[in-house]
Design a protein around this motif. Structure first.
Motif, short mmCIF file in Angstrom:
data_model
loop_
_atom_site.label_atom_id
_atom_site.label_comp_id
_atom_site.label_asym_id
_atom_site.label_seq_id
_atom_site.Cartn_x
_atom_site.Cartn_y
_atom_site.Cartn_z
N ALA A 90 33.78 94.10 35.07
CA ALA A 90 34.92 93.34 34.43
C ALA A 90 34.86 91.77 34.69
CB ALA A 90 36.23 93.91 34.92
N THR A 91 34.28 91.15 35.78
CA THR A 91 34.00 90.08 36.00
C THR A 91 33.16 89.45 35.14
OG1 THR A 91 34.82 90.37 38.47
CG2 THR A 91 33.85 88.31 38.01
N LEU A 92 32.04 90.35 35.13
CA LEU A 92 30.86 89.57 34.17
C LEU A 92 31.25 89.45 32.61
CD1 LEU A 92 27.71 91.84 35.37
CD2 LEU A 92 28.18 89.12 35.89
N SER A 93 32.24 90.25 32.23
CA SER A 93 32.64 89.99 30.88
C SER A 93 33.29 88.68 30.47
CB SER A 93 33.73 91.02 30.37
OG SER A 93 35.10 90.72 31.41
N LEU A 94 33.54 87.90 31.82
CA LEU A 94 33.86 86.39 31.45
C LEU A 94 32.70 85.73 30.60
CD1 LEU A 94 35.41 85.33 34.86
CD2 LEU A 94 36.65 85.10 32.72
N LEU A 95 31.43 85.96 30.83
CA LEU A 95 30.33 85.46 30.09
C LEU A 95 30.32 85.63 28.55
CD1 LEU A 95 27.42 86.55 32.62
CD2 LEU A 95 28.87 84.32 32.64
N TRP A 96 30.86 86.56 28.31
CA TRP A 96 31.04 86.82 26.58
C TRP A 96 32.50 87.24 26.10
CZ3 TRP A 96 28.76 90.50 30.04
CH2 TRP A 96 29.75 91.68 30.13
N SER A 97 33.31 86.88 26.82
CA SER A 97 35.03 87.31 26.47
C SER A 97 35.36 86.51 25.29
CB SER A 97 35.67 87.19 27.66
OG SER A 97 37.10 87.34 27.26
N LEU A 109 44.80 89.66 38.79
CA LEU A 109 45.59 90.89 39.06
C LEU A 109 44.75 92.13 39.45
CD1 LEU A 109 48.57 92.23 39.01
CD2 LEU A 109 48.03 92.71 36.51
N LEU A 110 43.61 92.41 38.79
CA LEU A 110 42.65 93.64 39.25
C LEU A 110 42.23 93.22 40.87
CD1 LEU A 110 41.16 95.93 38.22
CD2 LEU A 110 39.14 94.36 37.60
N TYR A 111 41.75 92.00 41.03
CA TYR A 111 41.33 91.66 42.27
C TYR A 111 42.32 92.10 43.51
CZ TYR A 111 37.40 89.14 40.08
OH TYR A 111 36.38 88.69 39.15
N ILE A 112 43.86 91.63 43.14
CA ILE A 112 44.47 91.68 44.15
C ILE A 112 45.03 93.18 44.14
CG2 ILE A 112 47.27 91.17 44.55
CD1 ILE A 112 46.67 88.43 43.13
N THR A 113 45.02 93.83 43.15
CA THR A 113 45.46 95.49 43.27
C THR A 113 44.32 96.06 44.03
OG1 THR A 113 46.54 95.18 41.18
CG2 THR A 113 46.17 97.34 42.22
N THR A 114 43.22 95.70 43.92
CA THR A 114 42.27 96.31 44.52
C THR A 114 42.22 96.24 46.06
OG1 THR A 114 40.73 96.30 42.65
CG2 THR A 114 39.59 96.94 44.46
N ILE A 115 42.06 94.76 46.32
CA ILE A 115 42.35 94.40 47.84
C ILE A 115 43.37 95.16 48.43
CG2 ILE A 115 42.76 92.45 49.12
CD1 ILE A 115 41.23 90.70 47.38
N GLN A 116 44.66 95.08 47.78
CA GLN A 116 45.77 95.54 48.57
C GLN A 116 45.61 97.16 48.52
OE1 GLN A 116 47.94 94.04 49.67
NE2 GLN A 116 49.03 92.42 48.29
N ALA A 117 44.76 97.95 47.75
CA ALA A 117 44.40 99.15 48.02
C ALA A 117 43.65 99.62 49.19
CB ALA A 117 43.83 99.86 46.69
N LEU A 118 42.59 98.82 49.31
CA LEU A 118 41.45 98.62 50.62
C LEU A 118 42.30 98.43 51.67
CD1 LEU A 118 38.55 97.18 48.51
CD2 LEU A 118 38.76 99.71 48.95
N PHE A 119 43.35 97.54 51.60
CA PHE A 119 43.76 96.96 53.05
C PHE A 119 44.80 98.07 53.36
CE2 PHE A 119 48.01 95.36 54.50
CZ PHE A 119 47.44 94.70 55.70
N LEU A 424 45.25 101.95 34.42
CA LEU A 424 44.47 100.71 34.59
C LEU A 424 45.08 99.63 35.61
CD1 LEU A 424 42.87 100.66 31.06
CD2 LEU A 424 41.77 101.82 32.96
N LEU A 425 46.21 99.72 35.85
CA LEU A 425 46.77 98.72 36.56
C LEU A 425 47.99 99.12 37.42
CD1 LEU A 425 49.13 96.69 34.19
CD2 LEU A 425 48.23 98.47 33.40
N GLY A 426 48.59 98.35 38.20
CA GLY A 426 49.72 98.79 39.01
C GLY A 426 49.60 99.96 39.85
N TRP A 427 50.47 100.77 40.05
CA TRP A 427 50.25 101.94 41.06
C TRP A 427 49.31 102.89 40.51
CZ3 TRP A 427 51.02 107.00 39.93
CH2 TRP A 427 51.74 107.21 38.67
N GLY A 428 49.06 102.94 39.16
CA GLY A 428 47.82 104.05 38.87
C GLY A 428 46.48 103.47 39.55
N TRP A 429 46.00 102.29 39.24
CA TRP A 429 44.94 101.63 39.78
C TRP A 429 44.76 101.83 41.05
CZ3 TRP A 429 40.05 101.20 38.27
CH2 TRP A 429 39.14 100.51 38.96
#
Length: 466
Positions: A90-97, A109-119, A424-429
């Motif tokens: 998803a981050t690499l998609s910045l190159l062709w977005s 938002l994806l980074y924060i949600t993922t970090i919170q889950a791991l935390f 794909l986001l929020g509590w689901g992810w």
């Protein structure tokens, strides 16, 4: 005056070990993070997008700081690597977005949600994770009922986001439609959407029932919460949530049957039966979707979703390999999405199918990574639930009801993902990442360095937190 003997037969009495205030505060913070994810758009509806953005980013920064200070035991080689691959792609998609600003914003938002889950998975044990999730669900459902009650009793009219009492052009714009006392209508809770309230109420029913089965304290009160979650589930009247409930029931029955197996080949018949029921149910649901959804008060095209899928797939086919760029959710003020697909005079912010959405944004490569992510999570959560806890020669340890939660949650997400992009986001992810990570770090409830560490259980490492 009594005095202890110089040669006591046992250790002198002492006060029971209690969690430090720091650990209690840290667990309260985890509950708040889970509540933020579960309540979803409630924050935007109540405080607006800028304030919600500040709270979300600030929460992510605080969790990172706490993680650095607490330094919980983490087996870095046992990260959920497909999740990491998806985030990197998803981050690499910045190159062709085709919508770079939207990609950058939603990646945050994806980074924060993922970090919170791991935390959360790092600082809480399995029992604490389930307990914190139950507490967050109580806040989400309790506030939903209080909110709807306040609108019906004190306002007496539908309200718009921002607590504005004004007539809307379309009912879909309302935060609450003032339907609590109208039993023939749906309620939306603090989320502002019945399709968001329904799955949360279903998840709450599962979590509360598991805690009840695990012998949690105050079971009478817990039974009341189960009744409330069932009430809100019924009043939300979400067709997707109803189908997800059937999926949860099938998975639960199958797991309980699997646990009864005593011989290696005895599970085969259950797997065959489960596959037949699952495939047969999916085919029946698709062929008879008109009759089924009409009976549930929905149109046969899933309330316009088929036309949305057609439009999204048409654009996705133009860049089938790498996609158009990550954007979850679609940013409605971006020219690429503003006015592209209109429903009830509103710009649509998702494809209403997580697989179609991933295909649009990240192409076939992203679709494969997401498929592997769910496959790995489903595989691990399934055997986490059906296999008896065993790490030595002893093979008669009892099953823990808590081990049912990951596989039942993933069942909800997989069904919900067929008609919504919410997983794909929020509590689901967050829960997908949290459970996938936690199972790899602690494959047995209450066993292992991340589970039995005295520093984690008793909060000793949190003493240095200010």
């Amino acid at each position: 005056m009594a005095a202890y003997s110089k040669h006591p037969a046992s250790a002198p009495p002492a006060a029971p070990v209690r969690e430090t205030t720091g650990h209690l505060m840290m667990r309260a913070w985890c509950i708040f993070v889970l509540f933020m994810a579960l309540s979803g758009t409630a924050w935007v509806n109540a405080f607006g997008t800028p304030a919600t953005t500040v709270i979300t980013i600030g929460g992510g920064v605080l969790s990172i700081v706490l993680w650095i200070v607490i330094r919980p035991p983490v087996q870095w080689r046992r990260l959920p690597w497909f999740v990491v691959a998806y985030v990197l792609w998803a981050t690499l998609s910045l190159l062709w977005s085709a919508w770079v600003s939207s990609t950058a914003l939603t990646l945050l938002l994806l980074y924060i949600t993922t970090i919170q889950a791991l935390f959360i998975g790092s600082v809480l044990t399995w029992r604490e994770v389930v307990r914190a999730l139950a507490s967050a669900l109580k806040w989400a459902l309790g506030l939903s009922l209080v909110f709807e009650l306040w609108v019906s009793v004190f306002v007496g009219a539908p309200i718009l986001p921002g607590f504005v009492v004004e007539k809307a052009d379309d009912p879909i714009e309302y935060w609450s439609r003032n339907n609590l006392f109208d039993w023939g209508e749906r309620i939306q809770g603090i989320m502002g959407s019945a399709n968001l309230l329904g799955p949360v109420a279903l998840l709450a029913t599962v979590v509360f029932a598991i805690r009840y089965a695990a012998g949690a304290p105050r079971r009478t009160l817990l039974a009341g919460w189960i009744a409330l979650s069932a009430f809100l589930f019924f009043r939300a009247s979400s067709a997707t949530a109803y189908v997800a409930a059937v999926g949860v029931a099938i998975v639960l029955v199958t797991v309980l049957l699997m646990r009864r197996a005593r011989r290696p080949g005895e599970r085969t018949k259950y797997y065959v039966g489960y596959a037949v029921i699952a495939l047969g149910g999916a085919v029946t649901l698709w062929l008879l979707r008109g009759e089924i959804f009409t009976a549930l008060g929905r149109s046969s095209d899933l309330t316009g979703r088929e036309s949305i899928w057609a439009a999204v797939l048409e654009r996705a086919a133009q860049r089938p390999v790498v996609g158009w760029g990550y954007a979850t959710p679609w940013v409605p003020w971006d020219p690429a999405f503003d006015g592209w697909i209109i429903d009830h005079d509103q710009t649509v912010m998702q494809a209403h199918n997580m697989w179609v959405d991933v295909f649009l944004q990240l192409g076939i490569i992203g679709l494969v990574i997401m498929g592997l992510t769910y496959l790995a999570a489903t595989w691990r959560s399934w055997f986490f639930a059906v296999d008896r806890p065993r790490w030595d020669l002893r093979e008669d340890r009892p099953y823990s009801p808590l081990s049912l939660l990951p596989t039942l949650t993933i069942a909800i997400l997989l069904v919900q993902g067929l008609a919504e992009s919410s997983p794909l986001l929020g509590w689901g992810w967050l829960l997908l990442v949290l459970f996938g990570y936690k199972i790899k770090q602690s494959p047995h409830v209450g066993v292992g360095p991340a589970e039995q560490s005295v520093a984690i259980e008793r909060g000793e490492l949190t003493k240095q937190v200010p």
